[in-house]
Design an enzyme around this catalytic site. Structure first.
Site, PDB file in Angstrom:
ATOM      1  CG  HIS A   1      28.747 -62.526  21.728  1.00 11.87           C
ATOM      2  ND1 HIS A   1      30.064 -62.890  21.544  1.00 11.87           N
ATOM      3  CD2 HIS A   1      28.399 -61.856  20.602  1.00 11.87           C
ATOM      4  CE1 HIS A   1      30.478 -62.448  20.379  1.00 11.87           C
ATOM      5  NE2 HIS A   1      29.485 -61.808  19.785  1.00 11.87           N
TER       6      HIS A   1
ATOM      7  CG  ASP B   1      21.153 -57.928  15.342  1.00 14.67           C
ATOM      8  OD1 ASP B   1      21.535 -57.778  14.171  1.00 14.67           O
ATOM      9  OD2 ASP B   1      21.127 -56.990  16.168  1.00 14.67           O
TER      10      ASP B   1
HETATM   11  P1  IMP Z   1      24.938 -57.786  12.773  1.00  8.83           P
HETATM   12  O1  IMP Z   1      24.549 -58.759  13.867  1.00  8.83           O
HETATM   13  O2  IMP Z   1      24.847 -58.376  11.420  1.00  8.83           O
HETATM   14  O3  IMP Z   1      24.238 -56.474  12.953  1.00  8.83           O
HETATM   15  O4  IMP Z   1      26.498 -57.490  12.921  1.00  8.83           O
HETATM   16  C1  IMP Z   1      27.110 -57.482  14.147  1.00  8.83           C
HETATM   17  C2  IMP Z   1      28.453 -56.780  14.087  1.00  8.83           C
HETATM   18  O5  IMP Z   1      28.948 -56.786  15.437  1.00  8.83           O
HETATM   19  C3  IMP Z   1      29.494 -57.502  13.247  1.00  8.83           C
HETATM   20  O6  IMP Z   1      29.588 -56.994  11.966  1.00  8.83           O
HETATM   21  C4  IMP Z   1      30.773 -57.236  14.029  1.00  8.83           C
HETATM   22  O7  IMP Z   1      31.275 -55.973  13.684  1.00  8.83           O
HETATM   23  C5  IMP Z   1      30.281 -57.183  15.466  1.00  8.83           C
HETATM   24  N1  IMP Z   1      30.377 -58.511  16.086  1.00  8.83           N
HETATM   25  C6  IMP Z   1      29.346 -59.362  16.409  1.00  8.83           C
HETATM   26  N2  IMP Z   1      29.820 -60.485  16.943  1.00  8.83           N
HETATM   27  C7  IMP Z   1      31.148 -60.374  16.944  1.00  8.83           C
HETATM   28  C8  IMP Z   1      32.184 -61.257  17.365  1.00  8.83           C
HETATM   29  O8  IMP Z   1      31.981 -62.396  17.805  1.00  8.83           O
HETATM   30  N3  IMP Z   1      33.427 -60.773  17.228  1.00  8.83           N
HETATM   31  C9  IMP Z   1      33.712 -59.552  16.735  1.00  8.83           C
HETATM   32  N4  IMP Z   1      32.803 -58.699  16.293  1.00  8.83           N
HETATM   33  C10 IMP Z   1      31.509 -59.115  16.412  1.00  8.83           C
END
Ligand code: IMP
Length: 199
Positions: free
Chosen positions: A178, A68
């Protein structure tokens, strides 16, 4: 040995496969095991990662890794944060909303960081291991670059001056990102899992 990667985000999946290359685990996506992505209802990145790995491990009966992650912008009090994926309907609209929210904010006040929490669960589901990674930087005044996904064209990592994450090649992004950092911390455990079938 199979490992389910509990994400339906194609960009993340590509990166996770590349970062974990060389470990003798067969990585499966949610799509491949025909499972839906669980809702994200936690208040923190770690809560959400744990929730996803636990639920998907129980549903699939497989060792499961979940990520996440999100973007935290200081001038927006940490937003979009855990809501990064839901900030607007599409990646492009999310970036546009972020640029709009930061309109008029000067470069030195556009500091931000990406955070990633990862959780690894055994098939019975209880969460047994977690790790995190962070990359510091700032939000560009306009989009640049075509690599990566999500907010990458707007994020200027402090360690690659003058370039957005979307202007770095994947090896370079994974080295400082990250996600790359969180998974590097989990790597010895995943190697043990591949070797012994348990951790
Ligand atoms: P989740 O972890 O599924 O809630 O989604 C995390 C959201 O954060 C993604 O849909 C992206 O919009 C953003 N995100 C997470 N990691 C990255 C990355 O490495 N690059 C760009 N956007 C990121």
């Amino acid at each position: 040995m199979k490992l389910l990667v509990a994400t339906s985000n194609a960009g993340k999946l590509v990166e996770i496969r590349e970062i974990l290359a060389g470990i003798a685990l067969e990585l499966l996506s949610l799509r491949e095991v025909r499972l839906p992505a669980p809702d994200e209802t936690g208040a923190t990145f770690h809560d959400n990662a744990a929730q996803k790995s636990t639920i998907c491990a129980r549903q699939s009966g497989l060792w499961t890794l979940a990520d996440d992650s999100g973007l935290c912008v200081d001038a927006l009090c940490g937003a979009p944060g855990v809501h990064s994926a839901r900030y607007a309907p599409t990646d492009q609209e999310r970036r546009a909303r972020l640029l709009q929210a930061l309109r008029g904010i000067p470069e030195e006040k556009r500091t931000a960081y990406f955070f990633c929490a990862v959780a690894l669960s055994p098939p019975e589901g209880e969460r047994i291991l977690r790790a995190e990674g962070q990359v510091d930087g700032s939000i560009a005044l306009e989009e640049r670059g075509t690599n990566g996904f999500g907010y990458d064209p707007l994020f200027l990592p402090a360690e690659a001056p003058g370039k957005t994450l979307a202007e770095l090649d994947s090896t370079e992004k994974n080295r400082l990102s990250h996600r790359g950092r969180a998974l590097a911390r989990l790597r010895p455990v995943l190697e043990r899992l591949a070797r012994d079938g348990a951790v």
